[in-house]
Design a protein around this motif. Sequence first.
Motif, PDB file in Angstrom:
ATOM      1  N   LYS A 106      32.311  52.321  24.762  1.00 10.19           N
ATOM      2  CA  LYS A 106      32.035  53.754  24.912  1.00 10.19           C
ATOM      3  C   LYS A 106      33.237  54.515  25.466  1.00 10.19           C
ATOM      4  O   LYS A 106      33.146  55.710  25.746  1.00 10.19           O
ATOM      5  N   GLY A 107      34.353  53.797  25.636  1.00  7.87           N
ATOM      6  CA  GLY A 107      35.574  54.459  26.082  1.00  7.87           C
ATOM      7  C   GLY A 107      35.885  54.320  27.554  1.00  7.87           C
ATOM      8  O   GLY A 107      36.804  54.982  28.055  1.00  7.87           O
ATOM      9  N   ASP A 108      35.161  53.466  28.265  1.00  2.04           N
ATOM     10  CA  ASP A 108      35.396  53.266  29.694  1.00  2.04           C
ATOM     11  C   ASP A 108      36.617  52.358  29.880  1.00  2.04           C
ATOM     12  O   ASP A 108      36.529  51.137  29.712  1.00  2.04           O
ATOM     13  N   GLU A 109      37.752  52.935  30.226  1.00  2.00           N
ATOM     14  CA  GLU A 109      38.988  52.174  30.384  1.00  2.00           C
ATOM     15  C   GLU A 109      38.922  51.224  31.575  1.00  2.00           C
ATOM     16  O   GLU A 109      39.517  50.146  31.556  1.00  2.00           O
ATOM     17  N   ASN A 110      38.200  51.621  32.617  1.00  2.00           N
ATOM     18  CA  ASN A 110      38.064  50.757  33.784  1.00  2.00           C
ATOM     19  C   ASN A 110      37.297  49.483  33.421  1.00  2.00           C
ATOM     20  O   ASN A 110      37.664  48.378  33.836  1.00  2.00           O
ATOM     21  N   ALA A 111      36.233  49.648  32.624  1.00  2.31           N
ATOM     22  CA  ALA A 111      35.452  48.491  32.184  1.00  2.31           C
ATOM     23  C   ALA A 111      36.309  47.582  31.302  1.00  2.31           C
ATOM     24  O   ALA A 111      36.216  46.350  31.377  1.00  2.31           O
ATOM     25  N   ARG A 112      37.144  48.181  30.498  1.00  5.99           N
ATOM     26  CA  ARG A 112      38.051  47.420  29.629  1.00  5.99           C
ATOM     27  C   ARG A 112      39.012  46.569  30.466  1.00  5.99           C
ATOM     28  O   ARG A 112      39.219  45.387  30.186  1.00  5.99           O
ATOM     29  N   SER A 113      39.564  47.176  31.510  1.00  6.79           N
ATOM     30  CA  SER A 113      40.484  46.462  32.394  1.00  6.79           C
ATOM     31  C   SER A 113      39.769  45.358  33.163  1.00  6.79           C
ATOM     32  O   SER A 113      40.296  44.252  33.331  1.00  6.79           O
ATOM     33  N   LEU A 114      38.552  45.655  33.627  1.00  5.28           N
ATOM     34  CA  LEU A 114      37.777  44.660  34.365  1.00  5.28           C
ATOM     35  C   LEU A 114      37.401  43.475  33.470  1.00  5.28           C
ATOM     36  O   LEU A 114      37.385  42.325  33.918  1.00  5.28           O
ATOM     37  N   LEU A 115      37.103  43.754  32.218  1.00  5.19           N
ATOM     38  CA  LEU A 115      36.752  42.697  31.271  1.00  5.19           C
ATOM     39  C   LEU A 115      37.936  41.750  31.072  1.00  5.19           C
ATOM     40  O   LEU A 115      37.773  40.526  31.036  1.00  5.19           O
ATOM     41  N   LEU A 116      39.113  42.330  30.975  1.00  5.90           N
ATOM     42  CA  LEU A 116      40.319  41.522  30.817  1.00  5.90           C
ATOM     43  C   LEU A 116      40.591  40.709  32.083  1.00  5.90           C
ATOM     44  O   LEU A 116      40.895  39.510  32.019  1.00  5.90           O
ATOM     45  N   GLU A 117      40.449  41.353  33.228  1.00  7.90           N
ATOM     46  CA  GLU A 117      40.687  40.674  34.501  1.00  7.90           C
ATOM     47  C   GLU A 117      39.685  39.543  34.728  1.00  7.90           C
ATOM     48  O   GLU A 117      40.048  38.453  35.190  1.00  7.90           O
ATOM     49  N   LYS A 118      38.440  39.789  34.372  1.00 10.31           N
ATOM     50  CA  LYS A 118      37.369  38.813  34.570  1.00 10.31           C
ATOM     51  C   LYS A 118      37.595  37.547  33.746  1.00 10.31           C
ATOM     52  O   LYS A 118      37.222  36.442  34.151  1.00 10.31           O
ATOM     53  N   ASN A 119      38.222  37.689  32.582  1.00 12.75           N
ATOM     54  CA  ASN A 119      38.398  36.554  31.672  1.00 12.75           C
ATOM     55  C   ASN A 119      39.844  36.070  31.576  1.00 12.75           C
ATOM     56  O   ASN A 119      40.170  35.258  30.708  1.00 12.75           O
ATOM     57  N   TYR A 120      40.677  36.564  32.481  1.00 11.50           N
ATOM     58  CA  TYR A 120      42.090  36.194  32.446  1.00 11.50           C
ATOM     59  C   TYR A 120      42.280  34.691  32.658  1.00 11.50           C
ATOM     60  O   TYR A 120      43.142  34.064  32.033  1.00 11.50           O
ATOM     61  N   GLY A 121      41.466  34.104  33.528  1.00  8.32           N
ATOM     62  CA  GLY A 121      41.573  32.667  33.782  1.00  8.32           C
ATOM     63  C   GLY A 121      41.317  31.850  32.530  1.00  8.32           C
ATOM     64  O   GLY A 121      42.010  30.852  32.265  1.00  8.32           O
ATOM     65  N   PHE A 122      40.326  32.267  31.742  1.00  2.00           N
ATOM     66  CA  PHE A 122      40.026  31.564  30.492  1.00  2.00           C
ATOM     67  C   PHE A 122      41.192  31.693  29.515  1.00  2.00           C
ATOM     68  O   PHE A 122      41.570  30.721  28.839  1.00  2.00           O
ATOM     69  N   ILE A 123      41.760  32.887  29.433  1.00  2.00           N
ATOM     70  CA  ILE A 123      42.893  33.119  28.535  1.00  2.00           C
ATOM     71  C   ILE A 123      44.077  32.245  28.945  1.00  2.00           C
ATOM     72  O   ILE A 123      44.730  31.618  28.109  1.00  2.00           O
ATOM     73  N   ARG A 124      44.333  32.199  30.233  1.00  2.00           N
ATOM     74  CA  ARG A 124      45.444  31.400  30.749  1.00  2.00           C
ATOM     75  C   ARG A 124      45.229  29.912  30.468  1.00  2.00           C
ATOM     76  O   ARG A 124      46.165  29.199  30.095  1.00  2.00           O
ATOM     77  N   GLN A 125      44.005  29.455  30.625  1.00  2.00           N
ATOM     78  CA  GLN A 125      43.692  28.047  30.366  1.00  2.00           C
ATOM     79  C   GLN A 125      43.876  27.716  28.884  1.00  2.00           C
ATOM     80  O   GLN A 125      44.422  26.665  28.532  1.00  2.00           O
ATOM     81  N   PHE A 138      29.722  37.312  24.954  1.00  2.00           N
ATOM     82  CA  PHE A 138      30.975  37.966  24.584  1.00  2.00           C
ATOM     83  C   PHE A 138      32.138  36.982  24.542  1.00  2.00           C
ATOM     84  O   PHE A 138      32.931  36.985  23.594  1.00  2.00           O
ATOM     85  N   LEU A 139      32.255  36.126  25.559  1.00  2.00           N
ATOM     86  CA  LEU A 139      33.399  35.223  25.608  1.00  2.00           C
ATOM     87  C   LEU A 139      33.343  34.200  24.473  1.00  2.00           C
ATOM     88  O   LEU A 139      34.382  33.811  23.933  1.00  2.00           O
ATOM     89  N   THR A 140      32.139  33.779  24.107  1.00  2.00           N
ATOM     90  CA  THR A 140      31.986  32.869  22.971  1.00  2.00           C
ATOM     91  C   THR A 140      32.502  33.536  21.698  1.00  2.00           C
ATOM     92  O   THR A 140      33.161  32.904  20.865  1.00  2.00           O
ATOM     93  N   TYR A 141      32.200  34.829  21.572  1.00  2.00           N
ATOM     94  CA  TYR A 141      32.646  35.580  20.399  1.00  2.00           C
ATOM     95  C   TYR A 141      34.155  35.814  20.435  1.00  2.00           C
ATOM     96  O   TYR A 141      34.835  35.727  19.402  1.00  2.00           O
ATOM     97  N   ALA A 142      34.679  36.101  21.617  1.00  2.00           N
ATOM     98  CA  ALA A 142      36.093  36.470  21.740  1.00  2.00           C
ATOM     99  C   ALA A 142      37.037  35.274  21.703  1.00  2.00           C
ATOM    100  O   ALA A 142      38.218  35.429  21.372  1.00  2.00           O
ATOM    101  N   ALA A 143      36.537  34.079  22.036  1.00  2.00           N
ATOM    102  CA  ALA A 143      37.404  32.898  22.144  1.00  2.00           C
ATOM    103  C   ALA A 143      38.235  32.637  20.883  1.00  2.00           C
ATOM    104  O   ALA A 143      39.446  32.397  20.982  1.00  2.00           O
TER     105      ALA A 143
END
Length: 220
Positions: free
Chosen positions: A15-34, A80-85
């Motif tokens: 819906k355009g919430d940039e803060n939510a977008r940033s939080l989503l990235l931060e929340k899953n950063y560990g998975f991305i790094r792994q 979401f993470l299953t879809y994004a992986a």
Amino acid sequence: MKTRSNERLCAQAQKGDENARSLLLEKNYGFIRQTAAELYQSMNLGESDLGIEMDDLTQEGCIGLLDAISRFDSSKGIKFLTYAAPSIKNTMTDLVRSAFAQYEQRMTDKKNGPGLQKVLLDEILPDDERMLRIEAIANPTAKSPEQIYLDWETMRELYEGLEKLSEREQTYLLYRYGFTDDTEHTLIGTAIHFSLRESRAKKLEEEAMDNLWLELPWWF
């Protein structure tokens, strides 16, 4: 404060919430790094000349996650993470694929030769005199003329066996083991070259080798 789920953050980001977008990235950063670390290790990128660091893979993975936001549909009942992986991993492998293509182009340019392409078997099969001369020059005292001839016969039988394989199997083995450019390529490098998953390339190689052995008279 209650932690928002990936699915809720994604809905807000859509819906355009940039803060939510940033939080989503931060929340899953560990998975991305792994995921980046696993890919970096499995492809042995630290020992390659591709110039890719784990941070590069991580950055691409972040892009992959952000790209998945707009396409995610929570009504499908999938996390979401299953879809994004897959999107995360695909952006990383795309980076490796691109770097590998550039590396091979540099190697081709350095040799001042044509690009890698399928080579006909009869174009790389040396004639009798050339094969015997190469063997003799390589080690003039270690082998008798009879042994040199037997080695040459083995090579001829190998080429004849290759000729009986499917065009796909021929092309794969010729590239994989350096018949076309005098450079033996790794399994992952060959997979990238032919746009295959590593597991699919391994299966193709096993099938091609099995079929090749069946065509060799000295195998029985």
